[in-house]
Scaffold this active site. Structure first.
Site, short mmCIF file in Angstrom:
data_model
loop_
_atom_site.label_atom_id
_atom_site.label_comp_id
_atom_site.label_asym_id
_atom_site.label_seq_id
_atom_site.Cartn_x
_atom_site.Cartn_y
_atom_site.Cartn_z
CE1 TYR A 1 25.02 1.25 0.78
CE2 TYR A 1 23.47 0.84 2.55
CZ TYR A 1 24.14 1.72 1.73
OH TYR A 1 23.94 3.08 1.86
CG ASP B 1 26.95 -3.61 8.55
OD1 ASP B 1 26.13 -3.32 9.45
OD2 ASP B 1 27.02 -2.98 7.47
CE LYS C 1 18.49 -0.57 7.10
NZ LYS C 1 19.75 -1.00 6.55
C1 LIG Z 1 20.98 -0.06 6.13
C2 LIG Z 1 22.34 -0.59 6.28
C3 LIG Z 1 23.45 0.25 6.50
C4 LIG Z 1 23.34 1.75 6.46
O1 LIG Z 1 22.54 2.24 7.48
P1 LIG Z 1 21.93 3.75 7.33
O2 LIG Z 1 21.19 3.94 8.61
O3 LIG Z 1 21.07 3.70 6.10
O4 LIG Z 1 23.08 4.65 7.16
C5 LIG Z 1 24.67 -0.32 6.73
N1 LIG Z 1 24.83 -1.65 6.76
C6 LIG Z 1 23.81 -2.49 6.55
C7 LIG Z 1 24.03 -3.96 6.62
C8 LIG Z 1 22.53 -1.99 6.29
O5 LIG Z 1 21.53 -2.83 6.07
#
Ligand SMILES: *Cc1c(COP(=O)(O)O)cnc(C)c1O
Length: 435
Positions: free
Chosen positions: A150, A245, A273
Site C-alpha cells: 500500500y 516507501d 506516520k
Molecule cells: C500509511 C501509509 C501510506 C499512506 O500514508 P497516509 O498518511 O495515510 O496518506 C503510504 N505508504 C505506506 C507504506 C503506508 O504505511
C-alpha cells in the site's frame, strides 16, 4: 473459561449514527468503520501512555497507536510540551521557520541514505510527489509496484495486483482512469523471476520500482533479504530508481528505517506516520542530484500551503529526538519479542493454527500460522477467526486495529509489565476463540 460480557457501546453507537449523516460510512478513513469486525466503531475520547479511553468510559491497552505514528505512545510529555511551545507562537505562517531546519537536520544527521528532504502533510502526498520526481528525473513513465503493498491513495498506486506474473494494471478504485493504471506494472512480492521478466519486457521505460521494504499493510509480508538485494541490483543495472516507501517502516524498525535495518540503499525514500509525532507530516528524500529536480530548483513541481507546519515540525522534532537515543530500537524490539514469544508458545502448545509474525516493534496476527507468508495471495482471506478474536480482545481491554490485514505496534511506553499482562489476556482470548 469464563466468558467476559460485551463492552457498553451506547455513546459510540449514537455518535456513529450521527457521523453516518455527515460522512460517507460515518468515517473520514474507511478502515475506521469497523466493517471487517463486529459492532460499531469505538469513538475515542482520550489517550495517555499506552492506553486509550472511549466515549463510554471503556479503557484499552492500545496496539493500534494511530496506525503507527505514536511510537512514544499517547500524549508523551516531551512531544506535548514542544507542541504547546510551538503553538504559542502561532499555528502556521506559510513562510520558512527554524523548526523545519531543525527537523531536517535531525533526520539527515542520522540517515546515510538521503541528502535532501522535502516535508509534506501525509504519506500519500509524499509518495505521490516522489513518484512525480522519479518520472521527472528519469524521463520515463512506467513504474513497478508490488502486489499487496500500500502506498497511499494516489491514482497510479491504487492498482490491484493480479496473481501470476506481470499483470497490466486494472485499477482497484473507481475513478482511476485505465490509462493511468496502465503505467503501473504490478508484480508479486518476493519473486525474482517475475521481476527480471518485467524489466526485460520494458527496456528504458520504467522510472522506478516502489516497494514497502517491510510490507505491512496487507499482513506482514516479510521479504527474503536476497529478494531485496536482487531488486537493488536489477534497478541499478537498468537505470530504474529504487523507491522505498518507508511510511510505516521509517523510524519504526530503525531510525533510518528498513534501509538501515537491511543495509540496502534506496534512491528515493518516503516517510510519514512516526515522522510527525502524531501530527500530519510526510516527507520524501533522495540524493542532492535527484532532489535538485524539485521545484523551485528544478522542473518537478510540488508545493503545500501547510507543508513544514511549525506545530507539526515541533512534534516531529520531539518524537524523533527520543527515537535517536542510543538503544531506543534495540529496547523496543527486545520488549516486543518478549511480549510475543509466550503467545506463540501458548498457541503452539495448544495446537492452534496461529502465530504472531514480528519484526522490530511491528506485529501481525497470522491465523495460518503453519505457513510462511511472503506474498499477498498466500493470506487466507477468511478473516472469521480474526473477527472473533478482535471482539473478545475489546471485551478484555485490548484494542487492535479493526482489520485482520493490519499490523499492530508496540510503543516505548508499553512497559514490560503491561505487555506481560496483555500477552496473558491474548492467550486467554485465543482459548476462548478456539474453544
Ligand atoms: C500509511 C501509509 C501510506 C499512506 O500514508 P497516509 O498518511 O495515510 O496518506 C503510504 N505508504 C505506506 C507504506 C503506508 O504505511
Amino acid at each position: 473459561m469464563e466468558k467476559i460480557s460485551d463492552i457498553n457501546r451506547s455513546q459510540s453507537t449514537s455518535l456513529f449514527e450521527k457521523a453516518k449523516t455527515y460522512f460517507p460510512g460515518g468515517v473520514n478513513s474507511p478502515v475506521r468503520a469497523f466493517k471487517a469486525v463486529d459492532g460499531v466503531p469505538l469513538f475515542i475520547k482520550k489517550g495517555d501512555g499506552c492506553q486509550i479511553w472511549d466515549e463510554d468510559g471503556n479503557r484499552f491497552i492500545d496496539f493500534c497507536c494511530s496506525w503507527g505514528p505514536l511510537i512514544l505512545g499517547h500524549n508523551h510529555p516531551k512531544v506535548y510540551s514542544r507542541i504547546v511551545e510551538a503553538l504559542q507562537n502561532g499555528a502556521s505562517f506559510g513562510a520558512p521557520t527554524r523548526l523545519e531546519n531543525e527537523l531536517a537536520e535531525l533526520i539527515l544527521k542520522h540517515n546515510p541514505f538521503i541528502e535532501k528532504i522535502r516535508f509534506v502533510s501525509s504519506g500519500t502526498e509524499a509518495v505521490m510527489s516522489a513518484l512525480r520526481l522519479a518520472r521527472g528525473y528519469t524521463g520515463r513513465n512506467k513504474i513497478i509496484k508490488f502486489e499487496g503493498c500500500y502506498h497511499g491513495h494516489s491514482d497510479s498506486l491504487l492498482v490491484k495486483a493480479g496473481s501470476g506474473l506481470v499483470t497490466l494494471g486494472a485499477s482497484s478504485s473507481a475513478g482511476v482512469p485505465e490509462s493511468f493504471a496502465q503505467e503501473t506494472l504490478v508484480l508479486p512480492l518476493n519473486d525474482v523471476e517475475a521481476l527480471e521478466r518485467c524489466i526485460a519486457e520494458h527496456p528504458e521505460q520504467i522510472a522506478c520500482a516502489i516497494i514497502e521494504p517491510i510490507p505491512a499493510n496487507n499482513g506482514l509480508l516479510l521479504q527474503e533479504l536476497d529478494f531485496l538485494k536482487t531488486l537493488r541490483e536489477l534497478c541499478t543495472k537498468n537505470g530504474i530508481l529504487l523507491f522505498f516507501d518507508e511510511v510505516i517502516s521509517g523510524f519504526r524498525v530503525a531510525f533510518a528505517g528498513a534501509a538501515e535495518f537491511y543495509g540496502i540503499k534506496p534512491d528515493l525514500v518516503t516517510y510519514g506516520k512516526i515522522i510527525g509525532g502524531g501530527l500530519p507530516v510526510g516527507a520524501y528524500g533522495a540524493s542532492k542530484e535527484i532532489m535538485s529536480c524539485v521545484s523551485p530548483d528544478g522542473p518537478v513541481y510540488q508545493a503545500g500551503t501547510l507543508s513544514g507546519n511549525p506545530v507539526a515540525m515541533a512534534a516531529g522534532i520531539a518524537q524523533l529526538s527520543e527515537c535517536a537515543q542510543q538503544g531506543f530500537y534495540q529496547n523496543l524490539e527486545s520488549k516486543t519479542k518478549a511480549f510475543i514469544a509466550p503467545i506463540n508458545a501458548h498457541a503452539k502448545q495448544k495446537g492452534y493454527n496461529f502465530e504472531i509474525v514480528q519484526i522490530g516493534s511491528i506485529f501481525w496476527l497470522n491465523f495460518d500460522g503453519k505457513k510462511t507468508i511472503r506474498k499477498s495471495d498466500e493470506i487466507n482471506p477468511d478473516m472469521n477467526m480474526f473477527r472473533k478474536l478482535h471482539s473478545v480482545l475489546l471485551n478484555r481491554g485490548i484494542y487492535m486495529g479493526p482489520s485482520g490485514y493490519e499490523v499492530g505496534f508496540v510503543s516505548s511506553v508499553h512497559t514490560p509489565e503491561i505487555l506481560e499482562r496483555a500477552a496473558k489476556t491474548i492467550c486467554d482470548s485465543l482459548d476462548e476463540v478456539y474453544a
